[in-house]
Design an enzyme around this catalytic site. Sequence first.
Site, PDB file in Angstrom:
ATOM      1  N   ASP A 210     -15.019  -1.669   9.689  1.00 13.59           N
ATOM      2  CA  ASP A 210     -15.838  -2.040   8.535  1.00 13.59           C
ATOM      3  C   ASP A 210     -16.881  -3.072   8.961  1.00 13.59           C
ATOM      4  O   ASP A 210     -16.567  -4.027   9.683  1.00 13.59           O
ATOM      5  CB  ASP A 210     -14.967  -2.602   7.419  1.00 13.59           C
ATOM      6  CG  ASP A 210     -14.009  -1.551   6.855  1.00 13.59           C
ATOM      7  OD1 ASP A 210     -14.300  -0.347   7.005  1.00 13.59           O
ATOM      8  OD2 ASP A 210     -12.974  -1.934   6.272  1.00 13.59           O
TER       9      ASP A 210
ATOM     10  N   ARG B  97     -10.959   2.971  11.877  1.00 13.28           N
ATOM     11  CA  ARG B  97     -12.185   2.738  11.108  1.00 13.28           C
ATOM     12  C   ARG B  97     -12.579   1.275  11.219  1.00 13.28           C
ATOM     13  O   ARG B  97     -11.741   0.387  11.049  1.00 13.28           O
ATOM     14  CB  ARG B  97     -11.938   3.090   9.636  1.00 13.28           C
ATOM     15  CG  ARG B  97     -13.195   3.373   8.841  1.00 13.28           C
ATOM     16  CD  ARG B  97     -12.903   3.548   7.365  1.00 13.28           C
ATOM     17  NE  ARG B  97     -12.708   2.269   6.704  1.00 13.28           N
ATOM     18  CZ  ARG B  97     -11.692   2.005   5.875  1.00 13.28           C
ATOM     19  NH1 ARG B  97     -10.768   2.912   5.631  1.00 13.28           N
ATOM     20  NH2 ARG B  97     -11.596   0.811   5.321  1.00 13.28           N
TER      21      ARG B  97
ATOM     22  N   ASN C 188      -9.382  -0.992  10.780  1.00 10.59           N
ATOM     23  CA  ASN C 188      -8.243  -0.320  10.157  1.00 10.59           C
ATOM     24  C   ASN C 188      -7.704   0.699  11.152  1.00 10.59           C
ATOM     25  O   ASN C 188      -8.400   1.659  11.496  1.00 10.59           O
ATOM     26  CB  ASN C 188      -8.677   0.389   8.872  1.00 10.59           C
ATOM     27  CG  ASN C 188      -9.175  -0.580   7.826  1.00 10.59           C
ATOM     28  OD1 ASN C 188      -8.415  -1.103   7.039  1.00 10.59           O
ATOM     29  ND2 ASN C 188     -10.480  -0.841   7.832  1.00 10.59           N
TER      30      ASN C 188
ATOM     31  N   SER D 136      -6.229  -2.865   2.193  1.00  5.05           N
ATOM     32  CA  SER D 136      -6.706  -2.391   0.889  1.00  5.05           C
ATOM     33  C   SER D 136      -7.274  -3.499   0.015  1.00  5.05           C
ATOM     34  O   SER D 136      -7.252  -3.414  -1.208  1.00  5.05           O
ATOM     35  CB  SER D 136      -5.593  -1.654   0.130  1.00  5.05           C
ATOM     36  OG  SER D 136      -5.307  -0.420   0.726  1.00  5.05           O
TER      37      SER D 136
ATOM     38  N   TYR E 190      -9.813   2.388  -5.310  1.00  3.68           N
ATOM     39  CA  TYR E 190      -8.836   3.352  -5.801  1.00  3.68           C
ATOM     40  C   TYR E 190      -8.912   3.667  -7.292  1.00  3.68           C
ATOM     41  O   TYR E 190      -8.297   4.627  -7.745  1.00  3.68           O
ATOM     42  CB  TYR E 190      -7.423   2.850  -5.478  1.00  3.68           C
ATOM     43  CG  TYR E 190      -7.218   2.612  -3.998  1.00  3.68           C
ATOM     44  CD1 TYR E 190      -7.313   3.650  -3.086  1.00  3.68           C
ATOM     45  CD2 TYR E 190      -6.945   1.337  -3.515  1.00  3.68           C
ATOM     46  CE1 TYR E 190      -7.132   3.437  -1.726  1.00  3.68           C
ATOM     47  CE2 TYR E 190      -6.756   1.112  -2.152  1.00  3.68           C
ATOM     48  CZ  TYR E 190      -6.850   2.166  -1.272  1.00  3.68           C
ATOM     49  OH  TYR E 190      -6.674   1.949   0.062  1.00  3.68           O
TER      50      TYR E 190
ATOM     51  N   GLU F 143     -13.546  -5.912   9.858  1.00  5.08           N
ATOM     52  CA  GLU F 143     -12.169  -5.650  10.255  1.00  5.08           C
ATOM     53  C   GLU F 143     -12.016  -4.247  10.815  1.00  5.08           C
ATOM     54  O   GLU F 143     -12.893  -3.388  10.661  1.00  5.08           O
ATOM     55  CB  GLU F 143     -11.204  -5.855   9.087  1.00  5.08           C
ATOM     56  CG  GLU F 143     -11.368  -4.892   7.932  1.00  5.08           C
ATOM     57  CD  GLU F 143     -10.315  -5.139   6.847  1.00  5.08           C
ATOM     58  OE1 GLU F 143      -9.181  -4.653   7.014  1.00  5.08           O
ATOM     59  OE2 GLU F 143     -10.637  -5.803   5.843  1.00  5.08           O
TER      60      GLU F 143
ATOM     61  N   GLU G 228       0.814  -1.222   0.000  1.00  8.90           N
ATOM     62  CA  GLU G 228       0.000   0.000   0.000  1.00  8.90           C
ATOM     63  C   GLU G 228       0.850   1.277   0.000  1.00  8.90           C
ATOM     64  O   GLU G 228       0.368   2.355   0.349  1.00  8.90           O
ATOM     65  CB  GLU G 228      -0.919   0.005   1.218  1.00  8.90           C
ATOM     66  CG  GLU G 228      -1.901  -1.143   1.227  1.00  8.90           C
ATOM     67  CD  GLU G 228      -2.582  -1.318   2.568  1.00  8.90           C
ATOM     68  OE1 GLU G 228      -3.585  -0.632   2.807  1.00  8.90           O
ATOM     69  OE2 GLU G 228      -2.100  -2.136   3.371  1.00  8.90           O
TER      70      GLU G 228
ATOM     71  N   GLY H 213      -6.989   5.401   5.288  1.00  7.26           N
ATOM     72  CA  GLY H 213      -6.586   6.391   4.301  1.00  7.26           C
ATOM     73  C   GLY H 213      -6.913   7.806   4.757  1.00  7.26           C
ATOM     74  O   GLY H 213      -7.936   8.036   5.400  1.00  7.26           O
TER      75      GLY H 213
END
Length: 300
Positions: A251, A249, A266, A144, A210, A264, A16, A270
């Site tokens: 999910d 974050r 994070n 990602s 992305y 998951e 990443e 980002g």
Amino acid sequence: MEFGKVAVLMGGKAAEREISLKSGTAVTQALQRQQIDATACDVSTLEDLQEIAKQYDRAFIALHGRWGEDGKVQAALEDLGIPYTGSGMAASAIAMDKLRSKWMWRGAGLPTPDFVWISDNNPFDRNAFSIPFPVIVKPSHEGSSIGMRKVDSLAELEKAVIYAQQFDSEVLIEQWVTGSEFTAGILNGEALPLIQLKTSHDFYDFEAKYKSNDTQYICPCGLPEELEVSIQKMALQAFDVIGAKTWGRIDVMLDESNQPWLIELNSVPGMTDHSLVPMAAKQAGRSFEQLVVEILASTL
């Protein structure tokens, strides 16, 4: 607030890397617009961190993936005595590990989809596999959506496992959840407004994140208030169970029966001005500049 000299750690050596460079650049520019003495630092070795410790007062971590989000950089910065943003070494390592995150959530009684795992000591056994299809195959320690595939048959599953093993010796096979995908930004004990993710792909994969032009980010998310609040509370609990700090974050998948499932955490999401946490923060009334300063203030 007196921050002194701030190193924004970016780049790294994970898959990443390019995303991290974008995050780090956006964070650096936002801090500079707030008259904070911030410098973008492309780091990928312990020696890089040792040099930073000689010149800077604190670090804003904008590194994604391995060596940055997995506890290694956090451990080095602690040893060097440099305050840094985000979760500590242990929580970062667990959050980066999809399998052990799920074990912890399951142990705490939180809902996460059924799963099996494959490792050097626990090889794939097609005769013992019992999770109904479809399933999703994931490298346990990548971000990602790298190395992930949705599969609908045993033959496809074996190929997907081999593919995921190119990225990680430990692979997670998780029950597919049919429904809607949401993400909950966490900031200093507050769950930010949920964002619903809509994509034409099978799931919110690397291309959808992305490269795709048709991915939709819906915020406000459109859920009834009571349901959104309950998901936010669950996200905060999931964050705390891992031991995460300051920001991150979670999910979540919401199935067709409105049952939420944790996917998951994070720990360094980002941070471009169009990323998900900044988007949720904007809905909550915080500009991108206010968001990065609030995250940095946690190092004081």
